[in-house]
Design a protein around this motif. Structure first.
Motif, PDB file in Angstrom:
ATOM      1  N   ALA A 191      12.604 148.060 -43.929  1.00 23.24           N
ATOM      2  CA  ALA A 191      11.358 148.450 -44.579  1.00 23.24           C
ATOM      3  C   ALA A 191      11.583 149.620 -45.528  1.00 23.24           C
ATOM      4  O   ALA A 191      10.989 149.687 -46.616  1.00 23.24           O
ATOM      5  N   SER A 192      12.433 150.532 -45.149  1.00 24.91           N
ATOM      6  CA  SER A 192      12.723 151.682 -46.015  1.00 24.91           C
ATOM      7  C   SER A 192      13.434 151.243 -47.281  1.00 24.91           C
ATOM      8  O   SER A 192      13.136 151.740 -48.379  1.00 24.91           O
ATOM      9  N   LEU A 193      14.378 150.315 -47.145  1.00 26.69           N
ATOM     10  CA  LEU A 193      15.064 149.824 -48.336  1.00 26.69           C
ATOM     11  C   LEU A 193      14.099 149.166 -49.314  1.00 26.69           C
ATOM     12  O   LEU A 193      14.180 149.360 -50.534  1.00 26.69           O
ATOM     13  N   LYS A 194      13.177 148.412 -48.773  1.00 31.17           N
ATOM     14  CA  LYS A 194      12.202 147.753 -49.630  1.00 31.17           C
ATOM     15  C   LYS A 194      11.318 148.780 -50.325  1.00 31.17           C
ATOM     16  O   LYS A 194      10.997 148.630 -51.520  1.00 31.17           O
ATOM     17  N   GLU A 198      11.056 149.580 -54.474  1.00 31.04           N
ATOM     18  CA  GLU A 198       9.811 149.429 -55.224  1.00 31.04           C
ATOM     19  C   GLU A 198       9.369 150.724 -55.890  1.00 31.04           C
ATOM     20  O   GLU A 198       8.485 150.695 -56.753  1.00 31.04           O
ATOM     21  N   MET A 199       9.928 151.849 -55.469  1.00 34.03           N
ATOM     22  CA  MET A 199       9.546 153.118 -56.077  1.00 34.03           C
ATOM     23  C   MET A 199      10.030 153.150 -57.530  1.00 34.03           C
ATOM     24  O   MET A 199      11.178 152.788 -57.830  1.00 34.03           O
ATOM     25  N   PRO A 224      15.454 154.249 -60.845  1.00 37.52           N
ATOM     26  CA  PRO A 224      15.628 155.157 -59.701  1.00 37.52           C
ATOM     27  C   PRO A 224      16.065 154.459 -58.423  1.00 37.52           C
ATOM     28  O   PRO A 224      16.427 155.138 -57.471  1.00 37.52           O
ATOM     29  N   ALA A 225      16.057 153.143 -58.368  1.00 32.47           N
ATOM     30  CA  ALA A 225      16.539 152.442 -57.177  1.00 32.47           C
ATOM     31  C   ALA A 225      18.062 152.423 -57.109  1.00 32.47           C
ATOM     32  O   ALA A 225      18.622 151.915 -56.129  1.00 32.47           O
ATOM     33  N   SER A 258      19.542 145.421 -53.328  1.00 35.10           N
ATOM     34  CA  SER A 258      20.528 144.489 -52.770  1.00 35.10           C
ATOM     35  C   SER A 258      21.256 145.058 -51.556  1.00 35.10           C
ATOM     36  O   SER A 258      22.055 144.337 -50.950  1.00 35.10           O
ATOM     37  N   ALA A 259      20.998 146.299 -51.193  1.00 33.00           N
ATOM     38  CA  ALA A 259      21.623 146.971 -50.044  1.00 33.00           C
ATOM     39  C   ALA A 259      23.152 146.910 -50.133  1.00 33.00           C
ATOM     40  O   ALA A 259      23.845 146.566 -49.172  1.00 33.00           O
ATOM     41  N   VAL A 260      23.687 147.249 -51.309  1.00 33.06           N
ATOM     42  CA  VAL A 260      25.122 147.185 -51.554  1.00 33.06           C
ATOM     43  C   VAL A 260      25.533 148.419 -52.373  1.00 33.06           C
ATOM     44  O   VAL A 260      24.807 148.846 -53.287  1.00 33.06           O
ATOM     45  N   PHE A 261      26.720 148.941 -52.060  1.00 31.67           N
ATOM     46  CA  PHE A 261      27.339 149.982 -52.887  1.00 31.67           C
ATOM     47  C   PHE A 261      28.335 149.303 -53.819  1.00 31.67           C
ATOM     48  O   PHE A 261      29.454 148.959 -53.416  1.00 31.67           O
TER      49      PHE A 261
END
Length: 628
Positions: A269-272, A276-277, A373-374, A392-395
């Motif tokens: 939920a935090s990643l989402k 979106e910010m 900013p994401a 995408s939760a990736v570095f």
């Protein structure tokens, strides 16, 4: 005296008849002006078979008669000089007569010297009225002279009882010391000392035992428990040495938090939410900057509490960044061990802290993308530049250079390209639009080292670098693969420089942080051959080896003010005006350590500072509204 003269005459006649030389005797004539006169034999010499006796007068006044009290040893010493040398065997009879008479004369003279002063004075007075022959040579038989010498000191009736006792003690002491045989003992000791002594062998120092335990050594370092029992060797220790600076594999890395389960619904939920910010337009900048009075009032409303202090990384914090969102407060911190910690202050407790490990060494530079900013971009000493994408939760890996260590970066041309600085003084221009891998141009500069790189906010072709002892301004359009020359060099610094940054809005000012405990502000409104020095601020920048170095950074909301950590007590973070005046100091009971690195929110009055133990300290308003 007449008798002695007759004997001498007879001896001379006999010697003359036998061919012997005559003996001349010098007589002393009495001087009537002297109070006392005595005769003392001075020298008796025999030259060419002639014996001569020399006498000289010795006198003392009445006031110095006490000086005549000499010991017998002194008289004997003086009388020993009057010994007649031996003659030939043919003249034995004459020599015996003359020697006996001279001994009688010397013995009488000694007795006269040892008498008391009063008797000596009386006798000398009587002798003054007699003839020279009577006073000079009193009749003394050879037998009486022998008896006086044999009688000893006790027979001197003229001495006082004290002097007789003293002479007796001297004689007894002499006999006692003679009985001790000190000379023989001294000879034996000298013989013992002279004996050869074997040479001393060099002492061999004992070897230090490796297993010896010092009294002040740590039990943990000795690997023993409190009872003194050795602990078993840790099997993971070799692996720790190998993994101290591991090189992570190239390519993207999954964004998996180390402190929480990746399947946690809260993390997803935090990643989402973070994806979106979006950045809100900076209305403050368009309307104009706040006045110093209004700015100070807003800073005074910022406070710190226990809820705004959290440990987010394992090691010291080496870089800090604030998300530009005006809805949520998200702070990113990079550590010296390659970790990146994200702290969402909107969530309560430890649930809002997420720790990732995308690098293996110092994360020296962190920044949210100005266009998206994401995206959180991070640069490390391990030679990699990555972009953490919340959507995408990736570095993702943006740039990789395993040969040179990277120090810092900044955005060029709307964040589509990056300018990367290397520790050895080189520069790289990285284009992120290249699919697959980034396109790189490698440049060299005259700087020995590059610590920070910052691009001019308006004239994007200019950028400034802080090196070992120099600050240079380059034009990116004229960079060369070899020997790129700077447009301007600032040479006012005497020690290494930690950072150099343009002012955030217009770029008309440059602030530098130097190890000589000085902050300098330059006028960069006109990029010419030289930048004028506006002010120099005394500030303690000596942080030591255990703290990260201070870096003065501008407040994005205020063109003429910058923030820097402090070594002063109580601990604080200070805000200075470009003129050198102190605008505000952030303090609080919850701030108990040195915040080496600090950053301000671009639009809100929020300050985040990181210390060398991995803690973040956030100063912010309690109310949600922003003071205008």
């Amino acid at each position: 005296m007449s008798e002695m003269s007759g004997l001498i005459a007879e001896a001379e006649e006999k010697a003359g008849s036998k061919g012997c030389p005559q003996v001349q005797v010098n007589e002393y004539k009495e001087n009537e002006n002297i109070a006392y006169t005595s005769l003392r034999p001075i020298q008796i010499t025999t030259l060419r078979k002639k014996a001569k006796v020399y006498l000289y007068p010795f006198s003392l006044s009445n006031s110095r008669l006490d000086l005549f009290k000499f010991s017998k040893s002194l008289v004997e010493n003086n009388s020993s000089k009057s010994v007649v040398h031996k003659k030939t065997d043919r003249k034995k009879t004459w020599r015996k007569v003359l020697t006996s008479k001279m001994k009688a004369l010397s013995s009488k003279a000694e007795s006269l010297l040892l008498k008391p002063s009063l008797e000596t004075y009386t006798e000398s007075t009587k002798l003054d009225h007699k003839s020279t022959s009577d006073s000079v040579t009193p009749s003394v038989d050879m037998e009486s002279s022998d008896e006086d010498s044999a009688a000893g000191l006790d027979d001197f009736s003229g001495l006082s009882p004290y002097e007789r006792k003293r002479m007796r003690n001297i004689r007894e002491n002499a006999k006692f010391f003679a009985s001790l045989q000190l000379a023989e003992s001294a000879a034996r000791l000298r013989g013992m000392i002279k004996k050869s002594v074997p040479p001393e062998l060099k002492r061999k120092r004992p070897k230090k035992k490796e297993t010896e335990i010092g009294c002040r050594r740590s039990m943990r370092l000795l690997k023993v428990d409190p009872l003194g029992v050795s602990l078993p060797a840790s099997p993971t220790q070799p692996a720790l040495v190998e993994e101290e600076n591991p090189l992570l594999p190239p390519g993207p890395l999954e964004m998996i938090p180390e402190n929480q389960d990746d399947s946690s619904k809260l993390f997803k939920a935090s990643l989402k939410t973070w994806a979106e910010m979006s950045q809100t337009s900076n209305g403050k900048t368009k309307k104009g900057l706040s006045s110093i009075k209004s700015y100070k009032a807003n800073l005074s409303g910022m406070v710190i509490s226990e809820a705004t202090v959290r440990k987010v990384t394992k090691g010291a914090i080496s870089s800090v960044a604030l998300h530009p969102s005006e809805v949520r407060t998200l702070v990113a911190a990079g550590s010296k061990f390659g970790q990146i910690g994200l702290w969402d202050l909107t969530q309560q407790g430890e649930d809002g802290i997420y720790v990732f490990h995308p690098h293996s060494r110092h994360v020296s530079c962190l920044s949210f993308s100005p266009t998206n900013p994401a995206h959180l971009l991070s640069l490390s000493y391990d030679g990699t530049l990555r972009c953490g994408d919340f959507s995408s939760a990736v570095f993702e890996e943006v740039y990789r250079n395993e040969t040179n260590s990277l120090s810092s970066f900044d955005f060029l041309d709307n964040a589509s390209s990056l300018l990367v600085g290397h520790w050895d003084g080189h520069l790289s221009l990285v284009d992120r639009r290249t699919p697959g891998t980034s396109y790189e141009k490698f440049f060299s500069s005259t700087s020995e080292k590059i610590r920070t790189v910052h691009v001019h906010p308006l004239s994007r072709q200019y950028f400034i670098t802080a090196g070992l002892r120099d600050v240079h301004i380059f034009d990116a359009r004229f960079l060369k693969s070899k020997g790129s020359q700077p447009l301007i060099s600032l040479t006012e610094h005497s020690k290494s420089i930690a950072s150099a940054y343009f002012s955030p809005v217009t770029g008309n000012r440059v602030v530098t942080t130097c190890a000589d405990c000085k902050l300098r502000v330059f006028d960069s409104s006109s990029i010419s051959s030289q930048l004028p020095l506006l002010s120099t601020i005394r500030h303690n920048t000596f942080t030591g080896r255990w703290l990260m170095r201070f870096q003065a950074v501008w407040d994005p909301k205020q063109e003429d003010c910058f923030i820097i950590g402090s070594m002063a007590h109580p601990r604080r973070v200070e805000v200075f005006h470009e003129t050198g005046k102190n605008v505000h100091s952030f303090e609080g009971e919850c701030l108990a350590s040195v915040c080496s690195l600090s950053v301000m929110h671009p639009t809100r009055y929020i300050l985040a500072g990181g210390n060398s133990s991995g803690k973040l300290h956030v100063f912010m308003h309690q109310e949600t509204s922003v003071i205008g």
